[in-house]
Write an enzyme that holds these catalytic residues in place. Structure first.
Site, mmCIF file in Angstrom:
data_model
loop_
_atom_site.group_PDB
_atom_site.id
_atom_site.type_symbol
_atom_site.label_atom_id
_atom_site.label_comp_id
_atom_site.label_asym_id
_atom_site.label_seq_id
_atom_site.Cartn_x
_atom_site.Cartn_y
_atom_site.Cartn_z
ATOM 1 N N GLU A 132 7.854 6.672 18.721
ATOM 2 C CA GLU A 132 8.610 6.350 17.340
ATOM 3 C C GLU A 132 9.634 7.314 17.064
ATOM 4 O OE1 GLU A 132 4.985 5.322 15.481
ATOM 5 O OE2 GLU A 132 5.979 3.242 14.796
ATOM 6 N N GLU B 61 -0.756 1.432 20.069
ATOM 7 C CA GLU B 61 -1.608 1.236 18.821
ATOM 8 C C GLU B 61 -2.596 0.085 18.851
ATOM 9 O OE1 GLU B 61 1.463 2.216 18.990
ATOM 10 O OE2 GLU B 61 1.631 3.786 17.581
#
Ligand code: NAD
Length: 694
Positions: free
Chosen positions: A105, A125
């Site tokens: 990210e 995740e």
């Protein structure tokens, strides 16, 4: 204190280096350092562009798990990334190792990304029941399109740099030194006057209209019961349908829901438990391990063949011994067929098939086993046969060789006593199919040495298994609990439930199949033979006859005869309720004077699950399993207990031990059955208002 992020100038390029071993995780110090160094770089007139790079072995590999469960300390990762994306100088992420989760990210907040060929990037995740919560679900679709983003975010698997380049996550794959490559790339961009490239300002590529509903449908079966994959889809959909800022808000909301969800809590529990099981309480960390460079398997049947494959897959040469030539040939042919099938599916190459087959050496003679480091016995489940095998192994094996048994029900201490070296004898209880199932119950005998325990625990990992250490008792941990549940399922049917109803209740809880579909898969004759053996050896304690004995005696053995508790159509594993079986059950009730009654789904759930919880508590009390997490890992990897419920004992905590204890006591009073006698540990925890994990 040394800075975990530092800024320096390399010629005309500013370099932001993250140095927070072992994996440059995005802890508070790193987040703060990233912001400070960015600001420094932006103020540095000599820096024409900026490069972010990880020192040591990787680009930031994700969140800092040491911060899990602690109150968040600023700056938050989305804000850090936002500052990077607002930079008016070009920022280039230089990626090596694994840029995962928050790491990727951060890279997506940069204008461009270069990576070493060996690097991997991903958003895993979902595997912890979460979603990428720092803009990953909003930026990735803008960069690579919604479909490719869904594959990465919902699948959670990392991709190699080359593949990341193909879809456009990485702009350049470099060889040699990463920093040099990144600096050269940055200078090229500067020379070309390349524009800033803010992913948040990109438009999402148009996709087919029903992409999201179709995607949901495509994962519905495999992801049944999980929440995160479906929230991931919703978040990516928001990237397509909403302006960036609104999409970010939606991502936040969905992330916050997942963070407090029982599913994610359970998944995070399993994640840590899986790592924890490898550490055996009481076993000194520096216990010496023996070298295992070669192995041998005795018996090339269902289990022996699968066990041998694990060793060949790990590159460890393995001999396989049978008494008769034809059994040996049959066993080897099955192994080859398994590999060929895997190759047909494209999962391994034909060359790998041959390499693995070459590591498996068939033999008919014990004298060939003199030099192997480990032997695993997988012959018939019969004490006399085991005795003959271990006597031979004791004769031929070199001193220090580990002698393991794959027995499911026999006493490992007795097996060890057939040798002059019980300290080298251990159980290694694989699950069927042994080349597929991840669980390995390593059984410590009374005399098994620490060294042998440490070696088999380490070996489990080397051959791709999750090894859990257990003690000696009938059925060890997994099957001991399972047998209680199976008997209770039969009892429920005796009283009035029907098999399909029982199966549905446990399927709905999240098991891959119910108790009766499971016994049909394993073969009804397996349990029958164990019961018959008990009836002969210990008639006072043997289970009374029931309708499943009638089934077996009528040749209904399960899937292999296309008829067991359920019927099966040829080539189809779907269980179909059988009127023949219904009639047998009715006859059994009549003959035993049982007045059939309606049994609720709730009663089925309580009796099938609480009986396992109670047995699990007894197992802990007796020290057969060291910790609740050992029991839970066994149920997840050996029996497909749903990960999103965290294991049988973790699930029990969520129900409340007092509720369970009260019910167990009540059934015990009603039935007087020994199995239902509340475990002292369950009673104690319930009365203290505690759970297994508190
Ligand atoms: P199997 O009948 O498929 O295979 C046993 C093999 O051992 C046969 O090929 C037989 O020829 C060979 N054999 C018998 N006596 C021998 C001897 N003296 N020397 C060498 N080979 C000999 O049985 P299986 O299902 O593979 O079970 C083997 C062991 O694994 C048993 O102890 C069983 O309890 C255990 N186990 C089975 C399962 C399962 O699901 N099948 C699961 C875990 C453990």
């Amino acid at each position: 204190m040394s800075e975990v992020v530092s800024y320096r100038l390399e010629g005309d390029i500013g370099v932001i280096g993250v140095d927070y071993p072992p994996v440059n995780a995005l802890g508070q110090g790193v987040r703060e350092g990233l912001v400070n160094c960015l600001r420094q770089g932006l103020e540095d007139d000599q820096a024409k562009a900026l490069v972010v790079i990880g020192e040591g072995r990787t680009f930031p590999a994700g969140a800092d798990i040491r911060e899990f469960g602690k109150p968040p300390a600023g700056p938050a990762l989305p804000d850090v990334i936002n500052e990077y994306e607002s930079s008016d100088k070009l920022v280039i992420a230089a990626i090596h190792g694994t840029a995962l989760g928050g790491g990727l990210e951060v890279a997506l907040g940069c204008d461009y990304r270069v990576a070493l060929e060996s690097a991997k990037v991903g958003l895993p995740e979902v595997k912890l029941g979460l979603l990428p919560g720092a803009g990953g679900t909003q930026r990735l679709p803008r960069l690579v399109g919604a479909k490719a983003a869904l594959d990465m975010i919902v699948g959670g698997n990392p991709v190699k740099a080359k593949d990341a380049y193909k879809v456009g996550i990485v702009d350049e794959v470099v060889g040699g030194d990463l920093l040099e490559g990144a600096l050269a790339y940055a200078r090229k961009l500067v020379a070309e006057n390349a524009p800033l490239r803010k992913i948040r300002d990109l438009d999402v590529k148009k996709e087919e209209a029903d992409l999201f509903t179709n995607y949901e449908k495509s994962i519905a079966r495999k992801q049944r019961g999980f929440k995160a994959p479906f929230h991931c889809i919703k978040a990516v959909q928001a990237a397509v349908e909403l302006p960036f800022e609104d999409g970010m808000k939606r991502e936040r909301e969905l992330f916050a829901e997942l963070l407090v969800s029982p599913e994610s809590r359970a998944q995070r529990h399993v994640f840590f438990a899986e790592r924890e099981v490898a550490k055996v309480p009481g076993l000194p960390k520096d216990t010496a391990k023996r070298d295992v460079k070669s192995a041998a398997i005795i018996g090339a049947g269902t289990m022996g063949g699968g066990i041998a494959m694990n060793f060949a897959n790990a590159g460890i040469p393995v001999k396989i011994l049978e008494v008769k030539e034809d059994a040996l040939e049959r066993g080897i042919a099955v192994i080859r067929k398994n590999y060929e099938n895997t190759a047909k599916k494209g999962r391994i190459t034909q060359e790998q098939v041959e390499q693995r087959m070459a590591l498996i050496q068939p033999t008919l003679s014990y004298d060939d086993l003199g030099d192997v480091d480990l032997v695993i016995e997988a012959v018939f489940e019969n004490m006399d046969v085991k005795k003959a095998v271990f006597t031979e192994l004791d004769r031929v094996c070199k001193p220090g060789a580990i002698l393991a048994t794959n027995t499911s029900t026999l006493d490992v201490n007795r097996i060890a006593s057939f040798t002059q070296r019980p300290e080298d004898v251990v159980g290694m209880h694989f699950f069927s199919p042994a080349n597929v199932m991840k669980l390995l119950e390593n059984v410590r005998g009374e005399k098994t040495s620490d060294e042998v325990v440490a070696t088999v625990m380490d070996l489990s990992r080397r051959i791709g298994k999750v090894g859990v250490l257990v003690g000696v008792c009938h059925g060890f941990v997994g099957n001991r609990m399972l047998h209680k549940r199976q008997a209770e399922a039969v009892q429920l049917v005796n009283e009035g439930a029907n098999p399909a109803q029982v199966d549905k209740v446990l399927f709905d809880l999240g098991f891959p199949m119910g108790p009766f579909a499971m016994s049909d898969l394993a073969g009804m004759d397996v349990g029958y033979r164990i019961r018959e053996e008990l009836r002969k050896e210990d008639p006072d304690n043997a289970p009374p006859r029931n309708w499943t004995d009638d089934l077996v005696e009528q040749g209904r053995l399960g899937q292999k005869t296309q008829a067991g508790v359920f019927d099966y159509k040829e080539g189809d594993r779907t269980p179909v309720p059988s009127s023949e079986v219904d009639a047998l059950i009715a006859k059994f009730r009549e003959e035993n004077g049982i007045q059939s009654r309606d049994i609720s789904d709730q009663e089925i759930l309580e009796r099938c699950m609480y009986i396992m919880v109670n047995e699990g508590a007894k197992i802990l009390e007796e020290g057969i399993a060291a910790r609740p997490l050992d029991v839970d890992v066994i149920w997840i990897y050996g029996y497909g207990f749903p990960v999103y419920r965290g294991g049988v004992l973790f699930w029990a905590d969520s129900v409340g031990l007092k509720t369970i204890y009260d019910k167990v006591s009540q059934i015990h009073q009603e039935t007087g059955s020994d199995t239902w006698k509340p475990a002292a540990l369950l009673e104690k925890l319930a009365k203290e208002g505690k759970g297994f994990y508190s």
